[in-house]
Scaffold this motif. Structure first.
Motif, PDB file in Angstrom:
ATOM      1  N   ASP A  20       0.857  -1.183   0.000  1.00  7.47           N
ATOM      2  CA  ASP A  20       0.000   0.000   0.000  1.00  7.47           C
ATOM      3  C   ASP A  20       0.893   1.232   0.000  1.00  7.47           C
ATOM      4  N   LEU A  21       0.969   1.905  -1.140  1.00  5.91           N
ATOM      5  CA  LEU A  21       1.829   3.074  -1.259  1.00  5.91           C
ATOM      6  C   LEU A  21       1.369   4.248  -0.397  1.00  5.91           C
ATOM      7  N   ASN A  22       0.170   4.186   0.103  1.00  4.49           N
ATOM      8  CA  ASN A  22      -0.343   5.246   0.975  1.00  4.49           C
ATOM      9  C   ASN A  22      -0.186   4.911   2.448  1.00  4.49           C
ATOM     10  N   ASP A  23       0.410   3.774   2.757  1.00  2.95           N
ATOM     11  CA  ASP A  23       0.634   3.364   4.143  1.00  2.95           C
ATOM     12  C   ASP A  23       1.633   4.320   4.791  1.00  2.95           C
ATOM     13  N   PRO A  24       1.229   5.016   5.854  1.00  2.05           N
ATOM     14  CA  PRO A  24       2.143   5.958   6.497  1.00  2.05           C
ATOM     15  C   PRO A  24       3.343   5.275   7.174  1.00  2.05           C
ATOM     16  N   LYS A  25       3.294   3.953   7.288  1.00  2.00           N
ATOM     17  CA  LYS A  25       4.403   3.222   7.914  1.00  2.00           C
ATOM     18  C   LYS A  25       5.340   2.599   6.873  1.00  2.00           C
ATOM     19  N   ILE A  30      11.007   0.732   4.242  1.00  2.00           N
ATOM     20  CA  ILE A  30      11.978   1.142   3.224  1.00  2.00           C
ATOM     21  C   ILE A  30      13.310   1.519   3.878  1.00  2.00           C
ATOM     22  N   ALA A  31      13.251   2.251   4.980  1.00  2.00           N
ATOM     23  CA  ALA A  31      14.480   2.674   5.662  1.00  2.00           C
ATOM     24  C   ALA A  31      15.306   1.466   6.091  1.00  2.00           C
ATOM     25  N   ALA A  32      14.657   0.461   6.654  1.00  2.00           N
ATOM     26  CA  ALA A  32      15.369  -0.741   7.096  1.00  2.00           C
ATOM     27  C   ALA A  32      15.974  -1.488   5.909  1.00  2.00           C
ATOM     28  N   GLU A  33      15.216  -1.608   4.835  1.00  2.00           N
ATOM     29  CA  GLU A  33      15.722  -2.327   3.672  1.00  2.00           C
ATOM     30  C   GLU A  33      16.892  -1.602   3.020  1.00  2.00           C
ATOM     31  N   ARG A  34      16.801  -0.288   2.935  1.00  2.00           N
ATOM     32  CA  ARG A  34      17.888   0.492   2.326  1.00  2.00           C
ATOM     33  C   ARG A  34      19.157   0.390   3.166  1.00  2.00           C
ATOM     34  N   LEU A  35      19.033   0.511   4.480  1.00  2.00           N
ATOM     35  CA  LEU A  35      20.207   0.401   5.340  1.00  2.00           C
ATOM     36  C   LEU A  35      20.791  -1.005   5.275  1.00  2.00           C
ATOM     37  N   VAL A  88       9.801  12.515   8.800  1.00  2.00           N
ATOM     38  CA  VAL A  88      10.244  11.218   8.278  1.00  2.00           C
ATOM     39  C   VAL A  88      10.648  11.372   6.814  1.00  2.00           C
ATOM     40  N   ARG A  89       9.817  12.042   6.017  1.00  2.00           N
ATOM     41  CA  ARG A  89      10.137  12.230   4.599  1.00  2.00           C
ATOM     42  C   ARG A  89      11.454  12.984   4.432  1.00  2.00           C
ATOM     43  N   GLU A  90      11.691  13.973   5.279  1.00  2.00           N
ATOM     44  CA  GLU A  90      12.947  14.732   5.209  1.00  2.00           C
ATOM     45  C   GLU A  90      14.151  13.835   5.505  1.00  2.00           C
ATOM     46  N   ARG A 120      26.319   8.371   8.368  1.00  2.00           N
ATOM     47  CA  ARG A 120      25.279   9.380   8.067  1.00  2.00           C
ATOM     48  C   ARG A 120      23.964   8.703   7.653  1.00  2.00           C
ATOM     49  N   ILE A 121      24.064   7.677   6.834  1.00  2.00           N
ATOM     50  CA  ILE A 121      22.868   6.943   6.407  1.00  2.00           C
ATOM     51  C   ILE A 121      22.202   6.318   7.631  1.00  2.00           C
ATOM     52  N   THR A 122      23.011   5.695   8.479  1.00  2.00           N
ATOM     53  CA  THR A 122      22.487   5.033   9.675  1.00  2.00           C
ATOM     54  C   THR A 122      21.827   6.044  10.612  1.00  2.00           C
ATOM     55  N   GLU A 123      22.410   7.223  10.735  1.00  2.00           N
ATOM     56  CA  GLU A 123      21.804   8.266  11.584  1.00  2.00           C
ATOM     57  C   GLU A 123      20.414   8.631  11.090  1.00  2.00           C
ATOM     58  N   ARG A 124      20.235   8.745   9.795  1.00  2.00           N
ATOM     59  CA  ARG A 124      18.916   9.088   9.239  1.00  2.00           C
ATOM     60  C   ARG A 124      17.926   7.964   9.535  1.00  2.00           C
ATOM     61  N   VAL A 125      18.351   6.721   9.347  1.00  2.00           N
ATOM     62  CA  VAL A 125      17.472   5.578   9.604  1.00  2.00           C
ATOM     63  C   VAL A 125      17.134   5.511  11.096  1.00  2.00           C
ATOM     64  N   ALA A 126      18.092   5.803  11.943  1.00  2.00           N
ATOM     65  CA  ALA A 126      17.836   5.812  13.388  1.00  2.00           C
ATOM     66  C   ALA A 126      16.792   6.859  13.742  1.00  2.00           C
ATOM     67  N   GLU A 127      16.859   8.014  13.106  1.00  2.00           N
ATOM     68  CA  GLU A 127      15.867   9.064  13.371  1.00  2.00           C
ATOM     69  C   GLU A 127      14.472   8.629  12.925  1.00  2.00           C
ATOM     70  N   VAL A 128      14.392   7.945  11.793  1.00  2.00           N
ATOM     71  CA  VAL A 128      13.096   7.423  11.328  1.00  2.00           C
ATOM     72  C   VAL A 128      12.568   6.426  12.348  1.00  2.00           C
ATOM     73  N   ARG A 129      13.432   5.531  12.796  1.00  2.00           N
ATOM     74  CA  ARG A 129      12.992   4.522  13.773  1.00  2.00           C
ATOM     75  C   ARG A 129      12.568   5.189  15.079  1.00  2.00           C
ATOM     76  N   ARG A 130      13.300   6.208  15.518  1.00  2.00           N
ATOM     77  CA  ARG A 130      12.936   6.910  16.767  1.00  2.00           C
ATOM     78  C   ARG A 130      11.537   7.507  16.692  1.00  2.00           C
ATOM     79  N   LEU A 131      11.180   8.004  15.512  1.00  2.00           N
ATOM     80  CA  LEU A 131       9.848   8.583  15.361  1.00  2.00           C
ATOM     81  C   LEU A 131       8.768   7.503  15.432  1.00  2.00           C
TER      82      LEU A 131
END
Length: 187
Positions: A20-25, A30-35, A88-90, A120-131
């Motif tokens: 579901d491309l509209n799923d807010p989660k 995606i963040a986990a898969e990319r990292l 999260v998008r940012e 740096r990539i990991t920091e961004r993913v960590a911030e997404v997870r924190r949210l």
């Protein structure tokens, strides 16, 4: 083109009906898969040698952020406000810009750059997870780096202990002593 393929510019993108491309989660997944992919690429790059403390720390940081990654349906996952989703998008956009730089560094063989960029990539993913998972305790890179540096120093001490690493002057003195002792035994 089949009904599950959509054309975007020159590329064809497969649409998966199970996503579901509209799923807010969705960004959490995606963040986990990319990292995970970036982490694997890094691991392949460093596996042939002895990883430096910085390389080990960046890899361990990625591992720490990915460990116990929740499923999107988990009750531990928070529903985010519009403002949080914007944040999260940012983070995701920053992550993707770092991944593009990382890919170029891989192409150029810039392992030091890849090491820094993985952080740096990991920091961004960590911030997404924190949210999405505010109660999950995530370590900082500095915490990981301190522990890994201590372990690395200990490991390197086992390979080349300082006590058994004489200076050139000490080697010369030992050689002279051995020669003097050897000559005295010939008489």
């Amino acid at each position: 083109m089949s009904e599950n393929v959509k054309s975007e510019g020159n590329a064809a993108v497969e649409l998966r009906p199970d996503i579901d491309l509209n799923d807010p989660k969705l960004n959490l997944k995606i963040a986990a898969e990319r990292l995970s992919i970036v982490r694997y690429v890094f691991l392949v790059q460093i596996e042939d040698g002895i990883a430096s403390a910085a390389q080990r720390a960046s890899l361990e940081y990625a591992d720490a952020v990915l460990i116990g990654w929740p499923e999107n349906e988990s009750p531990e996952i928070a529903d985010l406000t519009d403002s949080q989703l914007k944040t999260v998008r940012e983070h995701m956009e920053l992550m993707e810009s770092y991944i593009a730089k990382y890919a170029q560094m891989e192409h150029d063989g810039d392992l030091d750059g890849m090491t820094d960029t993985l952080i740096r990539i990991t920091e961004r993913v960590a911030e997404v997870r924190r949210l999405y998972q505010p109660d999950f305790p995530l370590p900082t890179f500095a915490e990981i780096r301190r522990v890994v540096q201590d372990e690395w120093d200990e490991d390197m001490g086992k390979i080349d202990p300082k006590e058994d690493n004489p200076t050139a002057n000490e080697i010369e003195q030992e050689t002279e002593s051995a020669n003097e002792g050897g000559e005295g035994g010939k008489a």
